[in-house]
Design a protein around this motif. Structure first.
Motif, short mmCIF file in Angstrom:
data_model
loop_
_atom_site.label_atom_id
_atom_site.label_comp_id
_atom_site.label_asym_id
_atom_site.label_seq_id
_atom_site.Cartn_x
_atom_site.Cartn_y
_atom_site.Cartn_z
N GLY A 80 1.32 -3.52 -4.70
CA GLY A 80 1.69 -2.72 -3.54
C GLY A 80 2.80 -3.23 -2.64
O GLY A 80 3.14 -2.57 -1.67
N VAL A 132 4.65 4.77 -4.99
CA VAL A 132 4.87 3.40 -5.45
C VAL A 132 6.28 2.95 -5.09
O VAL A 132 6.49 1.83 -4.57
CB VAL A 132 4.65 3.29 -6.97
CG1 VAL A 132 5.09 1.92 -7.49
CG2 VAL A 132 3.17 3.51 -7.29
N GLU A 182 1.38 -0.83 -8.89
CA GLU A 182 0.77 0.05 -7.89
C GLU A 182 -0.29 -0.71 -7.09
O GLU A 182 -0.35 -0.60 -5.86
CB GLU A 182 0.14 1.24 -8.60
CG GLU A 182 -0.40 2.33 -7.71
CD GLU A 182 -0.91 3.51 -8.53
OE1 GLU A 182 -0.69 4.65 -8.12
OE2 GLU A 182 -1.53 3.28 -9.61
#
Length: 361
Positions: A212, A302, A209
């Motif tokens: 990214g 995500v 997460e």
């Protein structure tokens, strides 16, 4: 692909007499022959691959075996999920008979999950079992299907309906093979990587997460592969035949398998279908009051950041998908056992009545 440093790791899947190592190292395909000879002795080897992978790696693998004196034969099958069928299995049996493989010899799967599953089922059933080695060349196969001994072919009525549990004796993961994957195949593997974070490793999920993007994640990928293999090895050790805790690995797979079956095998890659299935399963968990509110939206963010699909084709009706899911291996009575998150990094199994499942789709 950018990488930080040379990465080498060996993870053991602890299964008593059936324990086996997973070696992770770049350039490992060139060492295939010596590692097979070291582990299995002077044997004959049948290498099974497909027409996408063989032109890239078959020569290197076969050469490594010939250099150490192993007797080698090879077969190249069509690529794609359609190859994972009984007809291909019959073709493979005929090839093994033609080349007189014996029970002391080995089948080596060089490719992704389709080749691994097909070659593994052949290894489990030819002469009631021969040696089996996995050389996974896709991200999805490296983190998931090459480890754990689930081997199978598809049937028109469902995915992986015809199969067995048959552990490999050696898994060799050469991360350099990921350089030749297209973006879609990499994404399919990332879907399974994210799944591991969802069900068993909050820190892994948070790392993905935080990074990214695929570009930011690339230098970390070798270590992430090893982390996923270690998680999978733990599940296999605790539940080698998928009767208990190992079923948690099916998070997202209930809908995924139904989508693959309904749309036709290969239209969606398995990892892509799992992405859609994870978002759906998180929603089911929230509707049941088991999964914290907002979890599905977090997973969806995500997945989208990594360019992965999150929504199914709306032309697929709820009733039809529910009917297909009712034929899944995880069906129980009038319900289907689904994996539901209790939080990011933890999950549980819940039997959802088929009618209720159709309403939540």
């Amino acid at each position: 692909m950018i990488r930080k440093a040379i990465f080498m790791q060996t993870i053991t899947v602890p299964l008593g007499e059936r324990s086996y190592p997973i070696h992770i190292e770049r350039g490992l395909l060139a060492k295939t022959g010596e590692m097979i000879r070291e582990n299995l002795g002077d044997i004959a080897v049948a290498v099974v691959s497909d027409d996408h992978v063989a032109p890239l790696y078959m020569e290197e693998v076969v050469s490594s075996m010939e250099k150490v004196g192993l007797r080698v034969c090879s077969i190249v099958l069509p690529h794609g999920e359609q190859t994972k069928c009984l007809k291909s299995l019959e073709t493979l049996y005929a090839f093994l008979c033609e080349h007189h493989l014996t029970r002391k010899d080995a089948i080596v799967a060089l490719g992704g999950g389709v080749i691994g599953d097909l070659a593994g089922l052949a290894a489990a059933t030819y002469l009631r079992g021969v040696h089996f080695v996995q050389l996974p060349t896709t991200l999805l196969a490296q983190v998931d299907s090459s480890v754990g001994g689930k081997v199978a072919v598809n049937h028109p009525r469902g995915k992986n309906l015809l199969g067995a549990f048959y552990q490999p004796e050696l898994v060799l993961i050469d991360c350099d093979t990921l350089r030749t994957l297209d973006a879609r195949q990499v994404g399919a593997g990332l879907g399974e990587v994210i799944k591991y974070g969802c069900i068993a490793d909050e820190a892994l999920f948070e790392k993905i997460e935080r990074l990214g993007s695929r570009e930011a994640l690339a230098p970390e990928l070798d270590e992430i592969i090893a982390r996923c293999c270690a998680i999978k090895a733990r599940y296999v050790h605790e539940d080698p035949h998928d009767h208990g805790v190992r079923m948690q690995l099916n998070f997202g797979h209930t809908l995924a398998h139904a989508l693959e079956n309904t749309m036709g095998y290969g239209v969606l890659l398995h990892g892509e279908a799992v992405c859609i299935g994870m978002v759906a399963a998180a929603g089911w968990g929230e509707a049941l009051g088991v999964t914290p509110a907002g979890t599905g939206a977090r997973i969806e963010r995500v997945l989208k950041a990594y360019g992965l699909p999150t929504e199914r084709d709306e032309r697929l009706t709820r009733a039809h998908l529910a009917a297909v899911m009712a034929l899944d291996k995880k069906a129980e009575g009038d319900g289907v056992r689904c994996v539901i998150l209790t939080e990011i990094g933890a999950c549980t199994g819940v039997v959802i009545e088929s009618g209720k499942l159709a309403e939540m789709l």
